[in-house]
Design a protein around this motif. Structure first.
Motif, PDB file in Angstrom:
ATOM      1  N   ARG A 200      14.319   8.904   9.227  1.00  0.00           N
ATOM      2  CA  ARG A 200      13.067   8.559   8.576  1.00  0.00           C
ATOM      3  C   ARG A 200      12.104   8.596   9.135  1.00  0.00           C
ATOM      4  NH1 ARG A 200      12.205   4.362   4.419  1.00  0.00           N
ATOM      5  NH2 ARG A 200      11.192   3.228   6.150  1.00  0.00           N
ATOM      6  N   THR A 201      11.928   8.249  10.515  1.00  0.00           N
ATOM      7  CA  THR A 201      10.914   8.345  11.365  1.00  0.00           C
ATOM      8  C   THR A 201      10.174   9.941  11.741  1.00  0.00           C
ATOM      9  OG1 THR A 201      11.925   8.278  13.255  1.00  0.00           O
ATOM     10  CG2 THR A 201      11.154   6.133  12.484  1.00  0.00           C
ATOM     11  N   ARG A 202      11.418  10.865  11.612  1.00  0.00           N
ATOM     12  CA  ARG A 202      11.080  12.422  11.819  1.00  0.00           C
ATOM     13  C   ARG A 202      10.392  12.993  10.743  1.00  0.00           C
ATOM     14  NH1 ARG A 202      11.952   9.772  15.594  1.00  0.00           N
ATOM     15  NH2 ARG A 202      12.818  10.712  17.557  1.00  0.00           N
ATOM     16  N   LEU A 203      10.608  12.639   9.562  1.00  0.00           N
ATOM     17  CA  LEU A 203      10.121  13.224   8.269  1.00  0.00           C
ATOM     18  C   LEU A 203       8.673  12.684   8.263  1.00  0.00           C
ATOM     19  CD1 LEU A 203      12.960  12.619   5.695  1.00  0.00           C
ATOM     20  CD2 LEU A 203      12.331  14.698   6.693  1.00  0.00           C
ATOM     21  N   LYS A 204       7.623  13.575   8.242  1.00  0.00           N
ATOM     22  CA  LYS A 204       6.312  13.386   7.969  1.00  0.00           C
ATOM     23  C   LYS A 204       5.723  13.402   6.953  1.00  0.00           C
ATOM     24  CE  LYS A 204       6.389  13.218  12.545  1.00  0.00           C
ATOM     25  NZ  LYS A 204       6.321  11.705  13.234  1.00  0.00           N
ATOM     26  N   GLU A 205       6.389  13.871   5.827  1.00  0.00           N
ATOM     27  CA  GLU A 205       5.987  13.764   4.216  1.00  0.00           C
ATOM     28  C   GLU A 205       6.227  12.890   3.591  1.00  0.00           C
ATOM     29  OE1 GLU A 205       4.141  14.350   1.098  1.00  0.00           O
ATOM     30  OE2 GLU A 205       3.810  15.795   2.631  1.00  0.00           O
ATOM     31  N   PRO A 206       5.553  11.654   3.075  1.00  0.00           N
ATOM     32  CA  PRO A 206       5.877  10.644   2.489  1.00  0.00           C
ATOM     33  C   PRO A 206       6.721  10.847   1.212  1.00  0.00           C
ATOM     34  CG  PRO A 206       3.433  10.230   2.897  1.00  0.00           C
ATOM     35  CD  PRO A 206       3.809  11.746   3.541  1.00  0.00           C
ATOM     36  N   LEU A 207       6.447  11.812   0.524  1.00  0.00           N
ATOM     37  CA  LEU A 207       7.361  11.927  -0.512  1.00  0.00           C
ATOM     38  C   LEU A 207       8.913  12.496  -0.190  1.00  0.00           C
ATOM     39  CD1 LEU A 207       5.215  14.428  -2.971  1.00  0.00           C
ATOM     40  CD2 LEU A 207       6.025  12.109  -3.321  1.00  0.00           C
ATOM     41  N   LEU A 208       9.220  12.936   0.771  1.00  0.00           N
ATOM     42  CA  LEU A 208      10.305  13.089   1.321  1.00  0.00           C
ATOM     43  C   LEU A 208      10.964  11.966   2.126  1.00  0.00           C
ATOM     44  CD1 LEU A 208      10.128  16.609   3.249  1.00  0.00           C
ATOM     45  CD2 LEU A 208      11.107  16.100   1.269  1.00  0.00           C
ATOM     46  N   GLN A 209      10.208  11.120   2.796  1.00  0.00           N
ATOM     47  CA  GLN A 209      10.562   9.824   3.061  1.00  0.00           C
ATOM     48  C   GLN A 209      11.164   8.793   2.194  1.00  0.00           C
ATOM     49  OE1 GLN A 209       7.007   9.151   5.580  1.00  0.00           O
ATOM     50  NE2 GLN A 209       8.013   9.165   7.425  1.00  0.00           N
ATOM     51  N   ASN A 210      10.280   8.946   1.114  1.00  0.00           N
ATOM     52  CA  ASN A 210      10.700   8.144  -0.126  1.00  0.00           C
ATOM     53  C   ASN A 210      11.868   8.457  -0.878  1.00  0.00           C
ATOM     54  OD1 ASN A 210       8.903   5.635  -0.521  1.00  0.00           O
ATOM     55  ND2 ASN A 210       7.575   7.169   0.194  1.00  0.00           N
ATOM     56  N   THR A 211      12.019   9.709  -0.937  1.00  0.00           N
ATOM     57  CA  THR A 211      13.152  10.166  -1.767  1.00  0.00           C
ATOM     58  C   THR A 211      14.396   9.856  -0.872  1.00  0.00           C
ATOM     59  OG1 THR A 211      12.101  12.250  -2.376  1.00  0.00           O
ATOM     60  CG2 THR A 211      14.433  12.367  -2.412  1.00  0.00           C
ATOM     61  N   LEU A 212      14.218  10.302   0.259  1.00  0.00           N
ATOM     62  CA  LEU A 212      15.806   9.523   1.381  1.00  0.00           C
ATOM     63  C   LEU A 212      15.754   8.304   1.053  1.00  0.00           C
ATOM     64  CD1 LEU A 212      17.546   9.796   3.757  1.00  0.00           C
ATOM     65  CD2 LEU A 212      15.766   9.608   5.384  1.00  0.00           C
ATOM     66  N   SER A 213      14.696   7.446   0.988  1.00  0.00           N
ATOM     67  CA  SER A 213      14.821   5.679   0.898  1.00  0.00           C
ATOM     68  C   SER A 213      15.527   5.567  -0.410  1.00  0.00           C
ATOM     69  CB  SER A 213      13.153   5.316   0.840  1.00  0.00           C
ATOM     70  OG  SER A 213      13.281   3.849   0.614  1.00  0.00           O
ATOM     71  N   LEU A 214      15.156   6.302  -1.425  1.00  0.00           N
ATOM     72  CA  LEU A 214      16.045   6.203  -2.710  1.00  0.00           C
ATOM     73  C   LEU A 214      17.495   6.468  -2.587  1.00  0.00           C
ATOM     74  CD1 LEU A 214      13.324   7.553  -5.195  1.00  0.00           C
ATOM     75  CD2 LEU A 214      14.101   5.036  -4.978  1.00  0.00           C
ATOM     76  N   LEU A 215      17.759   7.566  -1.776  1.00  0.00           N
ATOM     77  CA  LEU A 215      19.288   8.063  -1.490  1.00  0.00           C
ATOM     78  C   LEU A 215      20.030   6.959  -0.834  1.00  0.00           C
ATOM     79  CD1 LEU A 215      18.919  11.840  -1.325  1.00  0.00           C
ATOM     80  CD2 LEU A 215      19.395  10.398  -3.479  1.00  0.00           C
TER      81      LEU A 215
END
Length: 528
Positions: A200-215
């Motif tokens: 989560r801290t390495r992904l810099k794009e909020p959309l990618l971070q929130n996609t990960l959060s949903l998964l």
């Protein structure tokens, strides 16, 4: 189309419920009951293969991220006594009551029913607790119980079900399965939480971070269940860690994630409570040849047994540890009878109980029908409805009647102001260090603006303690925020007018509006 109507209708009723004193879950259940008899409405049968792996993980994740790891750790004893001890006690006590009450119901099948109705669903209870200002300790205990009790109940259900269908089960085997599920679920969560947070801290794009959060909740649940551990505990452990370290993620992700998960929780919670009401025709059709009077008597008696079992556990679990431990007496305040009463009464059951009940197989080993399966489904349904209606309706007036001491708002604000003052001093010192370096040289007005923003943030909390405006009744802080929004609104209207006149394009408008949105959000958050 039916699914779309379910979600849309549930959301509309839940939104309307926020304007009434009646808790939204109760309105949703009542609406589901009413709609279930509308001609043309299809049957909605709770599929445990959908509810448990697809609905439970995100609901657990949102509840856990909304909780506090530190607060839960401080209340570990009462949370454990409720989420583990009470669920096992309720399984045995309610199961024995069903065995004694219902002729022909085997003890193993009665214990299956006891495990099904053992875990309270504290979504409605915690919502009421927050709205009515219950002490934070009670809210934390109810939240913590709801995070873990499903894991205990599902494991107890599996052990009782194995005995009921003829697979064989012993006390030693049941304890072993419980320990495997509990220790395994926690272990899976501990293994997953660090790499998931790192990612989560390495992904810099909020959309990618929130996609990960949903998964994340689905992945944690699936991995734990794959190794026969508790998916519930895995989800909770991961979510608590991510919430505890959320400050390490950039602000854009946090803002977006908060909005996304609030929407997910709203839709899912609304839908599952409506689904409870929609089960009525399915459950009644399955009741078959049972006498209505006898079925109603069983339902009332076992509802009372469920309510009584919680009181029988909560009061001793509250006072006995204090009687037996001088350390607890020295460390904790002496509880009154009020807090245990509210915790005992806030034992509403929910969709998890119904989902587990629908997972009871139709036959046992050898092909014979599962004993009294349809009656168990009916009794589960009436217990869920009874607790939601009786306890859910009466909990708010009960809390008001008991008159818990209100939170000391002045002390709370002073603590916030002290924390903000310490942070502001650190920020001011860091700003001086940066401006001393010629590589960070700024024109005087811009440097002053940084200091002004910092001073505004420091003073905003203290201003809440000041006197209100004699004309409007607003505090200085409220007036500041209102004027700030009015100024931003004037700018926004100009930008839209310039776009309509073709002086700027839509892409530039979106950029300018986002900048204003962030400024408005900052002005709003400054005042809390």
């Amino acid at each position: 189309m039916p699914l779309l109507l379910l979600v849309a209708g549930s959301a509309a009723i839940a939104a309307a419920g926020r304007r009434t004193p009646v808790p939204a879950p109760l309105l949703l259940v009542a609406a589901g009951l009413a709609v279930s008899y509308v001609p043309g409405v299809p049957d909605y049968t709770l599929d445990p293969h959908v509810v448990l792996p697809l609905l439970l993980p995100p609901l657990l994740h949102t509840a856990a991220t909304d909780s506090s790891y530190l607060d839960l750790r401080a209340q570990l004893r009462p949370v454990a006594l409720l989420s583990v001890g009470y669920v096992l006690f309720a399984t045995v006590a309610v199961g024995w009551a069903a065995y004694a009450l219902v002729p022909g119901l085997p003890l193993t099948a009665a214990l299956v029913f006891g495990a099904v109705v053992a875990p309270p669903d504290a979504v409605a209870a915690t919502a009421v607790a927050r709205r009515l200002g219950l002490p934070s300790r009670i809210t934390t205990i109810l939240q913590g119980e709801s995070l873990v009790n499903d894991a205990t109940a599902i494991t107890a259900f599996r052990v009782a079900l194995a005995a009921a269908v003829g697979e064989g089960a012993s006390w030693a085997g049941g304890i072993g399965e419980f320990l495997l599920a509990a220790v395994g679920g926690v272990a899976v969560g501990l293994v997953l939480m660090v790499p998931l947070h790192w990612l989560r801290t390495r992904l810099k794009e909020p959309l990618l971070q929130n996609t990960l959060s949903l998964l994340i909740p689905f992945a944690a649940y699936a991995v734990a269940e794959q190794v026969h551990a508790s998916g519930v505990l895995a989800v909770v452990v991961v979510a608590l860690h991510l919430a505890h370290r959320a400050w390490e993620v950039d602000f854009a992700t946090r803002l977006q994630e908060d909005a996304v998960w609030k929407m997910v929780a709203f839709v899912l919670e609304s839908s599952v409570f409506a689904l409870i009401g929609l089960q009525l025709p399915v459950v009644l059709r399955g009741l078959g040849d049972y006498e209505p009077g006898a079925a109603a008597w069983y339902a009332v008696a076992l509802f009372l047994a469920v309510v009584a079992a919680r009181f029988l556990w909560v009061y001793p679990a509250t006072f006995l540890p204090r009687m037996l431990s001088a350390r607890i007496r020295a460390r904790e305040e002496n509880p009154t009878w009020k807090a245990p009463f509210v915790v005992s009464w806030a034992g509403m059951r929910g969709v998890v109980s119904l989902a587990i009940a629908f997972s009871i197989p139709h036959t046992v080993h050898g092909g014979a029908p599962f004993p009294e399966r349809d009656l168990i489904l009916f009794l589960t349904f009436t217990t869920v409805i009874g607790t939601l209606v009786v306890q859910g309706v009466t909990l708010p007036p009960l809390i008001r009647l008991l008159k818990f001491p209100a939170r000391d708002e002045r002390a709370h604000t002073l603590a916030e102001a002290n924390a903000q003052a310490q942070a502001s001093r650190a920020a001011e010192q860091r700003l001086d260090e940066l401006l001393a370096d010629e590589r960070n040289a700024l024109p005087g007005p811009l440097a002053d603006r940084l200091r002004t923003v910092l001073e505004r943030r420091r003073n905003a909390v203290w201003e809440r303690l000041g006197q209100a405006n004699p004309v409007t009744g607003e505090s200085v802080d409220d007036t500041y925020r209102r004027l700030s929004r009015e100024m931003i609104g004037a700018e926004r209207e100009v930008f839209v007018r310039l776009r309509d006149a073709r002086h700027i394009d839509d892409e530039m408008l979106r950029t300018l509006l986002r900048r204003l949105d962030l400024e408005e959000a900052a002005a709003y958050r400054e005042g809390g």
